[in-house]
Scaffold this motif. Structure first.
Motif, PDB file in Angstrom:
ATOM      1  N   VAL A  57     -16.623  51.815  36.231  1.00 43.72           N
ATOM      2  CA  VAL A  57     -15.391  51.598  36.828  1.00 43.72           C
ATOM      3  C   VAL A  57     -15.047  49.982  37.277  1.00 43.72           C
ATOM      4  N   VAL A  58     -14.140  49.446  37.316  1.00 48.69           N
ATOM      5  CA  VAL A  58     -13.827  47.910  37.243  1.00 48.69           C
ATOM      6  C   VAL A  58     -12.983  47.672  38.317  1.00 48.69           C
ATOM      7  N   ALA A  59     -13.092  46.833  39.202  1.00 46.90           N
ATOM      8  CA  ALA A  59     -12.138  46.271  40.531  1.00 46.90           C
ATOM      9  C   ALA A  59     -11.382  45.132  39.825  1.00 46.90           C
ATOM     10  N   GLU A  60     -10.112  45.206  40.045  1.00 44.24           N
ATOM     11  CA  GLU A  60      -9.382  44.209  39.560  1.00 44.24           C
ATOM     12  C   GLU A  60      -8.414  43.758  40.882  1.00 44.24           C
ATOM     13  N   LEU A  61      -8.274  42.344  40.805  1.00 43.43           N
ATOM     14  CA  LEU A  61      -7.053  41.686  41.840  1.00 43.43           C
ATOM     15  C   LEU A  61      -6.197  40.875  40.918  1.00 43.43           C
ATOM     16  N   ASP A  62      -5.111  41.246  41.253  1.00 46.82           N
ATOM     17  CA  ASP A  62      -3.955  40.596  40.390  1.00 46.82           C
ATOM     18  C   ASP A  62      -4.151  40.519  38.816  1.00 46.82           C
ATOM     19  N   ILE A  88     -30.659  61.391  34.108  1.00 49.64           N
ATOM     20  CA  ILE A  88     -29.947  60.555  35.143  1.00 49.64           C
ATOM     21  C   ILE A  88     -29.442  59.246  34.837  1.00 49.64           C
ATOM     22  N   PRO A  89     -28.262  58.951  34.823  1.00 42.07           N
ATOM     23  CA  PRO A  89     -27.726  57.628  34.406  1.00 42.07           C
ATOM     24  C   PRO A  89     -28.321  56.608  35.523  1.00 42.07           C
ATOM     25  N   GLU A  90     -28.542  55.531  35.352  1.00 45.52           N
ATOM     26  CA  GLU A  90     -28.879  54.456  36.248  1.00 45.52           C
ATOM     27  C   GLU A  90     -27.631  53.435  36.369  1.00 45.52           C
ATOM     28  N   LEU A  91     -27.260  53.137  37.815  1.00 46.94           N
ATOM     29  CA  LEU A  91     -25.976  52.286  38.176  1.00 46.94           C
ATOM     30  C   LEU A  91     -26.602  50.759  38.169  1.00 46.94           C
ATOM     31  N   GLY A  92     -25.607  50.233  37.690  1.00 42.21           N
ATOM     32  CA  GLY A  92     -25.542  48.797  38.056  1.00 42.21           C
ATOM     33  C   GLY A  92     -24.115  48.451  38.858  1.00 42.21           C
ATOM     34  N   LEU A  93     -24.168  47.673  39.692  1.00 47.81           N
ATOM     35  CA  LEU A  93     -22.987  47.256  40.500  1.00 47.81           C
ATOM     36  C   LEU A  93     -22.873  45.692  40.858  1.00 47.81           C
ATOM     37  N   ILE A 104     -15.105  45.729  48.354  1.00 50.11           N
ATOM     38  CA  ILE A 104     -14.901  46.104  47.007  1.00 50.11           C
ATOM     39  C   ILE A 104     -16.215  46.672  46.464  1.00 50.11           C
ATOM     40  N   GLY A 105     -17.569  46.551  46.838  1.00 48.39           N
ATOM     41  CA  GLY A 105     -18.597  46.986  46.262  1.00 48.39           C
ATOM     42  C   GLY A 105     -18.639  48.572  46.800  1.00 48.39           C
ATOM     43  N   ARG A 133     -28.888  43.409  51.014  1.00 48.96           N
ATOM     44  CA  ARG A 133     -28.215  44.059  51.944  1.00 48.96           C
ATOM     45  C   ARG A 133     -27.331  45.344  51.290  1.00 48.96           C
ATOM     46  N   SER A 134     -27.016  45.442  50.136  1.00 41.53           N
ATOM     47  CA  SER A 134     -26.551  46.549  49.245  1.00 41.53           C
ATOM     48  C   SER A 134     -27.309  47.656  49.492  1.00 41.53           C
TER      49      SER A 134
END
Length: 159
Positions: A57-62, A88-93, A104-105, A133-134
């Motif tokens: 997924v992608v977060a968009e602002l304006d 098991i897929p590996e996640l990037g964020l 947002i994260g 911190r994530s």
């Protein structure tokens, strides 16, 4: 903020997010993006984006992308840093620096987990530095440490 499914059209944005994920510590000097993304293992997270098993997924602002949570499956022969197994897929964020610490994260993470579950995946894995911190955000949504390598943890969440 708009959260949308990642598509092949995001193939140019995801390397930027991979760079941000790798450069997570604001106290570190920022190495050139080409140098960081030249790492053969980091390239595995975004090269050829859109192959079977890729999602996110992608977060968009304006209308502008500001963050992404994406996952892809790896093989035992060419694993990612948080590889657990081929199912098991590996996640990037990552979130662009100007938009961090705004939730947002967390929103991206939860949306990616829902999407992966809807696509039939049973779990997601990731690698995170112990001092990042994530890591606490991942733990709050159910990720658990399954391995430790130096100052990084491999974590898994059952979906």
């Amino acid at each position: 903020m708009n959260i949308r499914q990642a598509t092949k059209d995001d193939a140019e944005f995801l390397p930027t997010m991979m760079y941000e994920a790798a450069s997570w510590n604001p106290d570190w000097p920022r190495e050139p993006i080409d140098e960081v993304l030249g790492d053969p293992i980091l390239r595995r997270y975004h090269e050829g984006w859109g192959r079977p098993g890729d999602g996110g997924v992608v977060a968009e602002l304006d209308g502008e992308p500001v963050g992404a949570a994406w996952y892809r499956q790896f093989t035992e022969e060419e694993p990612g840093y948080g590889f657990v197994d081929e199912k098991i897929p590996e996640l990037g964020l990552a979130v662009a620096p100007l938009h961090r610490r705004k939730g947002i994260g967390n929103t991206l993470l939860r949306a990616a987990m829902v999407q992966a579950r809807e696509e039939g995946f049973q779990a997601l894995s990731l690698s995170v530095a112990v001092h990042n911190r994530s890591r606490m955000m991942y733990q709050r949504v159910g990720f658990e440490k399954v391995a430790e390598d130096g100052d990084s943890w491999t974590m898994v969440v059952n979906l």
